[in-house]
Design a protein around this motif. Structure first.
Motif, PDB file in Angstrom:
ATOM      1  N   LEU A 120       1.348 107.572  -6.654  1.00 24.49           N
ATOM      2  CA  LEU A 120       2.376 108.303  -5.768  1.00 24.49           C
ATOM      3  C   LEU A 120       2.678 109.782  -7.081  1.00 24.49           C
ATOM      4  O   LEU A 120       2.652 110.665  -6.890  1.00 24.49           O
ATOM      5  N   GLN A 121       2.817 109.114  -8.088  1.00 21.22           N
ATOM      6  CA  GLN A 121       2.465 110.139  -9.288  1.00 21.22           C
ATOM      7  C   GLN A 121       2.007 111.103  -9.700  1.00 21.22           C
ATOM      8  O   GLN A 121       1.847 112.555  -9.716  1.00 21.22           O
ATOM      9  N   LEU A 122       0.357 110.307  -9.232  1.00 14.99           N
ATOM     10  CA  LEU A 122      -0.466 111.861  -9.867  1.00 14.99           C
ATOM     11  C   LEU A 122      -1.048 112.371  -8.187  1.00 14.99           C
ATOM     12  O   LEU A 122      -1.180 113.357  -8.584  1.00 14.99           O
ATOM     13  N   LYS A 123      -0.683 111.714  -7.740  1.00 17.52           N
ATOM     14  CA  LYS A 123      -0.652 113.009  -6.042  1.00 17.52           C
ATOM     15  C   LYS A 123       0.445 113.775  -6.198  1.00 17.52           C
ATOM     16  O   LYS A 123       0.211 115.033  -5.343  1.00 17.52           O
ATOM     17  N   SER A 124       1.946 113.562  -6.522  1.00 14.16           N
ATOM     18  CA  SER A 124       2.617 114.860  -6.899  1.00 14.16           C
ATOM     19  C   SER A 124       2.245 115.865  -7.378  1.00 14.16           C
ATOM     20  O   SER A 124       2.276 117.099  -7.490  1.00 14.16           O
ATOM     21  N   PHE A 125       1.606 114.882  -8.166  1.00 13.64           N
ATOM     22  CA  PHE A 125       0.260 115.964  -9.837  1.00 13.64           C
ATOM     23  C   PHE A 125      -0.338 117.195  -8.788  1.00 13.64           C
ATOM     24  O   PHE A 125      -0.601 118.485  -9.389  1.00 13.64           O
ATOM     25  N   LEU A 126      -1.025 116.847  -8.542  1.00 16.42           N
ATOM     26  CA  LEU A 126      -2.462 117.360  -7.363  1.00 16.42           C
ATOM     27  C   LEU A 126      -1.960 117.642  -6.399  1.00 16.42           C
ATOM     28  O   LEU A 126      -3.103 118.747  -6.181  1.00 16.42           O
ATOM     29  N   GLU A 127      -0.845 117.905  -5.488  1.00 12.03           N
ATOM     30  CA  GLU A 127      -0.816 118.604  -4.773  1.00 12.03           C
ATOM     31  C   GLU A 127      -0.046 120.056  -5.068  1.00 12.03           C
ATOM     32  O   GLU A 127       0.475 120.945  -4.949  1.00 12.03           O
ATOM     33  N   ILE A 128      -0.107 120.501  -7.072  1.00  6.38           N
ATOM     34  CA  ILE A 128       0.186 121.547  -7.236  1.00  6.38           C
ATOM     35  C   ILE A 128      -1.251 122.165  -7.366  1.00  6.38           C
ATOM     36  O   ILE A 128      -2.099 122.102  -8.411  1.00  6.38           O
ATOM     37  N   PRO A 129      -1.174 123.491  -7.185  1.00  8.01           N
ATOM     38  CA  PRO A 129      -2.946 123.976  -7.367  1.00  8.01           C
ATOM     39  C   PRO A 129      -2.634 124.956  -8.361  1.00  8.01           C
ATOM     40  O   PRO A 129      -1.983 124.817  -9.195  1.00  8.01           O
ATOM     41  N   ASN A 130      -4.051 124.705  -9.377  1.00  5.98           N
ATOM     42  CA  ASN A 130      -4.334 124.719 -10.305  1.00  5.98           C
ATOM     43  C   ASN A 130      -5.254 125.608 -11.341  1.00  5.98           C
ATOM     44  O   ASN A 130      -6.130 125.464 -12.366  1.00  5.98           O
ATOM     45  N   ASP A 131      -5.741 126.979 -10.484  1.00  4.31           N
ATOM     46  CA  ASP A 131      -6.838 127.722 -11.318  1.00  4.31           C
ATOM     47  C   ASP A 131      -6.526 128.277 -12.439  1.00  4.31           C
ATOM     48  O   ASP A 131      -5.163 129.204 -11.561  1.00  4.31           O
ATOM     49  N   GLY A 132      -7.406 127.727 -12.811  1.00  3.58           N
ATOM     50  CA  GLY A 132      -6.779 129.035 -14.412  1.00  3.58           C
ATOM     51  C   GLY A 132      -6.541 130.362 -13.989  1.00  3.58           C
ATOM     52  O   GLY A 132      -6.501 130.956 -15.472  1.00  3.58           O
ATOM     53  N   HIS A 133      -7.141 131.418 -12.862  1.00  2.91           N
ATOM     54  CA  HIS A 133      -7.336 132.368 -12.700  1.00  2.91           C
ATOM     55  C   HIS A 133      -6.145 132.781 -13.323  1.00  2.91           C
ATOM     56  O   HIS A 133      -5.908 134.432 -12.641  1.00  2.91           O
ATOM     57  N   PHE A 134      -5.004 132.159 -11.966  1.00  2.00           N
ATOM     58  CA  PHE A 134      -3.550 132.809 -11.356  1.00  2.00           C
ATOM     59  C   PHE A 134      -3.252 132.158 -12.487  1.00  2.00           C
ATOM     60  O   PHE A 134      -2.431 131.177 -12.179  1.00  2.00           O
ATOM     61  N   PRO A 135      -2.244 132.633 -12.929  1.00  2.00           N
ATOM     62  CA  PRO A 135      -0.809 132.597 -13.747  1.00  2.00           C
ATOM     63  C   PRO A 135      -0.051 131.864 -12.936  1.00  2.00           C
ATOM     64  O   PRO A 135       1.285 131.338 -13.406  1.00  2.00           O
TER      65      PRO A 135
ATOM     66  N   LEU B  64     -12.657 127.158 -17.470  1.00  2.00           N
ATOM     67  CA  LEU B  64     -12.784 129.301 -18.310  1.00  2.00           C
ATOM     68  C   LEU B  64     -13.261 129.137 -19.329  1.00  2.00           C
ATOM     69  O   LEU B  64     -13.848 130.028 -20.118  1.00  2.00           O
ATOM     70  N   GLY B  65     -13.588 128.215 -19.998  1.00  4.04           N
ATOM     71  CA  GLY B  65     -14.045 128.364 -21.265  1.00  4.04           C
ATOM     72  C   GLY B  65     -12.573 128.096 -22.398  1.00  4.04           C
ATOM     73  O   GLY B  65     -13.349 128.127 -23.641  1.00  4.04           O
ATOM     74  N   SER B  66     -12.023 128.391 -21.856  1.00  3.01           N
ATOM     75  CA  SER B  66     -10.758 128.129 -23.235  1.00  3.01           C
ATOM     76  C   SER B  66     -10.495 128.818 -23.637  1.00  3.01           C
ATOM     77  O   SER B  66     -11.005 128.614 -25.650  1.00  3.01           O
ATOM     78  N   PRO B  67     -11.120 130.113 -23.565  1.00  2.00           N
ATOM     79  CA  PRO B  67     -11.042 130.939 -24.458  1.00  2.00           C
ATOM     80  C   PRO B  67     -10.596 131.281 -25.586  1.00  2.00           C
ATOM     81  O   PRO B  67     -11.017 131.415 -26.709  1.00  2.00           O
ATOM     82  N   LEU B  68      -8.616 130.888 -25.344  1.00  2.00           N
ATOM     83  CA  LEU B  68      -7.906 131.124 -26.218  1.00  2.00           C
ATOM     84  C   LEU B  68      -7.368 130.347 -26.819  1.00  2.00           C
ATOM     85  O   LEU B  68      -6.694 130.160 -28.112  1.00  2.00           O
ATOM     86  N   LEU B  69      -8.019 129.221 -26.813  1.00  2.00           N
ATOM     87  CA  LEU B  69      -7.680 127.308 -27.977  1.00  2.00           C
ATOM     88  C   LEU B  69      -8.162 127.621 -29.102  1.00  2.00           C
ATOM     89  O   LEU B  69      -6.908 127.353 -29.842  1.00  2.00           O
ATOM     90  N   PRO B  70      -9.376 128.292 -29.644  1.00  2.00           N
ATOM     91  CA  PRO B  70      -9.179 127.927 -30.912  1.00  2.00           C
ATOM     92  C   PRO B  70      -8.316 129.324 -31.635  1.00  2.00           C
ATOM     93  O   PRO B  70      -7.826 128.480 -33.067  1.00  2.00           O
ATOM     94  N   LYS B  71      -8.050 129.758 -31.186  1.00  2.00           N
ATOM     95  CA  LYS B  71      -7.555 130.938 -32.343  1.00  2.00           C
ATOM     96  C   LYS B  71      -6.220 130.666 -32.269  1.00  2.00           C
ATOM     97  O   LYS B  71      -5.203 130.657 -33.602  1.00  2.00           O
ATOM     98  N   ALA B  72      -5.802 129.969 -31.506  1.00  2.00           N
ATOM     99  CA  ALA B  72      -4.093 129.532 -31.249  1.00  2.00           C
ATOM    100  C   ALA B  72      -4.577 127.580 -32.370  1.00  2.00           C
ATOM    101  O   ALA B  72      -3.552 127.397 -32.966  1.00  2.00           O
TER     102      ALA B  72
END
Length: 512
Positions: free
Chosen positions: A45-60, A201-209
């Motif tokens: 149920l905790q996973l179900k709740s988490f999956l209900e949140i849309p998560n496309d990394g293009h959208f802030p 999206l390739g984690s473009p900013l992760l290496p610098k972080a």
């Protein structure tokens, strides 16, 4: 009777000895299985709740919603969290010190998912998770999540975007931490968690972080909660991943789409030239023809033997995939993953299906990806592809060709590329590999698959290069999970075993 000073010292010594011995004893298999099964309905149920949140990394706004949810989850676990700000999408860091002077494990969690086309899913929305049971012939029947309170079938699956890639693995870790907290038991080491909201999206900013937050992220190893199990669906550890580079090729035809009756036999259709061009990129055996594509890669006989030791059968794999033959890059499936690959991941020209019309298209768009190994130079290989296109007679332009360029060149195209995450490979005999195998052996015996690398990509190279630590991926989802496509799913048996795996891993001391 009053205790003497010596008696008090003895009692204190015995108490301390009891604490040390108690802490050194790992959880039994029975304890791990029972506690995970008891918590499992809540975990689903905790996973179900988490999956209900849309998560496309293009959208802030979707990134922020998932970040807020992750903050809530780790606050409940009594972790301290902070946002790592970047020039674009943020990262979330959470930490808990369980033991002074103990070693530290950094867990990497991917929170975003691939874009979705809801019309292709066999349910109302990819973000309205559905629990289903198999009814034969590849068909599924919706069932209520309420059934989990009184029943369990490992073959049931939860269908939703990111159920396998990779909120399911993330929640396996979070559920295991919650079980330990409820049982007032501490993990065997200190824990740091980094959450990535743009992995797809390739984690473009992760290496610098990572470069800018080395002290914050400092750890003894990084464990990756991402990736699909081996084809056998046995518990899997993967010690490497291929990197990725992507390119877009546009081949130009006439200024505008033309009527195929009026202009057929006169105006060239760019699809034919494009087809000839793409066809030359691989030979009849499926090997890439670009000069130097496989340079620097060699496998010793010992490495080939190790790859062959995995529980695979070529005939079974071909039957499962629905293919009669395979590209002759490696002698086995595992061996083929040790080399870079070139793939046409998308192709567009005019219209098909109900939208089809009798026209000569004005352009062809080709989307390309290369999967890279540590021996590969992404820039070099992409420039080799660019030169190949030029050698085939194409004049490359930036953007839309000018009237003059259209008048002077019969073959016109544009070509752009970008590099994504780097390839990485960790030795099998690091402390990370030893600790993980010992933990999983406690639950699954010898039924563990250790893979040299996976064919996919993970943005982990920055941690290895900057922090100088080993990295291993803990694989949980079923291999037939439809990740990146419609009807992505997570098998309930895999989710339960994922929680059990995480419990054993969290409870396993890191060797010195």
């Amino acid at each position: 009777m009053k205790k003497t000073r010596n008696q008090s010292i003895v009692h204190l010594f015995l108490f301390c000895l009891f604490v040390v011995i108690g802490h050194s004893q790992t959880l039994s298999k029975e304890k791990i299985l029972n506690s995970s099964q008891k918590h499992f309905p809540e975990a689903v149920l905790q996973l179900k709740s988490f999956l209900e949140i849309p998560n496309d990394g293009h959208f802030p706004e979707q990134i922020q919603a998932n970040l807020t949810k992750c903050q809530e989850l780790f606050t409940d676990l009594e972790f301290t969290s902070q946002v790592i700000h970047t020039e674009g999408a943020p990262l979330l860091f959470s930490e808990k010190i369980y033991h002074k002077k103990a070693k530290t494990v950094l867990f990497y969690l991917q929170i975003d998912g691939q874009p979705v086309d809801s019309t292709k899913w066999d349910q109302k929305s990819p973000f309205l998770p559905v629990l289903k049971e198999p009814i034969g012939d590849g068909q599924w029947k919706d069932i209520s999540f309420e059934r989990l309170k009184t029943a369990y079938n490992p073959e049931w699956r939860i269908f939703a975007r990111s159920s396998s890639d990779s909120k399911g693995p993330a929640m396996s870790l979070i559920s295991a931490l919650k079980i330990l907290k409820n049982n007032k038991r501490k993990p065997a080491y200190n824990i740091k968690v980094i959450m990535d909201f743009q992995e797809e999206l390739g984690s473009p900013l992760l290496p610098k972080a990572v470069e800018q937050n080395q002290d914050l992220l400092k750890a003894d190893m990084v464990l990756i909660m991402d990736g699909t199990r081996h084809l056998s669906n046995l518990p899997t550890l993967t010690y490497g991943a291929r990197g990725i580079a992507t390119a877009t090729l546009k081949v130009f035809g006439p200024n505008v789409p033309l009527h195929s009756g009026q202009y057929g036999n006169f105006a060239p259709n760019p699809v034919f030239n494009t087809a000839r061009l793409l066809g030359k990129l691989k030979d009849e055996n499926g090997r890439v023809t670009l000069p130097g594509f496989y340079d620097g890669i060699s496998l010793s006989e010992a490495e080939k033997t190790l790859l062959k030791s995995l529980p695979e059968n070529l005939d079974s794999i071909k039957r499962e995939l629905g293919i009669a033959a395979y590209d002759n890059v490696g002698a086995t499936y595992q061996e083929s993953l040790q080399y870079p690959s070139l793939n046409i991941r998308g192709l567009e020209a005019a219209y098909v299906g109900k939208e089809v019309r009798t026209i000569i298209p004005n352009e062809v768009i080709v989307e390309i990806d290369m999967r890279l190994v540590p021996e590969s130079d992404g820039d070099k290989l992409m420039n080799s592809l660019r030169q190949f296109i030029v050698n085939e007679g194409y004049h490359l332009v930036d953007g839309i060709p000018s009237e003059e360029e259209r008048s002077n060149h019969s073959k016109l195209a544009s070509f752009t590329y970008k590099l994504g995450s780097k390839a990485f490979r960790t030795d099998f005999d690091t402390n990370a590999g030893k600790m993980l195998n010992k933990a999983l052996n406690r639950i699954f015996g010898d039924e563990i698959v250790n893979m040299r690398t996976t064919g996919g990509s993970q943005p982990i190279g920055a941690f290895i290069e900057t922090l100088g630590i080993p990295a291993v991926s803990i694989r949980i989802p079923n291999p037939d999970n439809n990740i990146h496509g419609p009807n992505e799913n997570l098998r309930m048996g895999n989710y339960l075993e994922g929680i059990q795996s995480c419990l054993a891993i969290l409870d396993e001391p890191i060797p010195n």
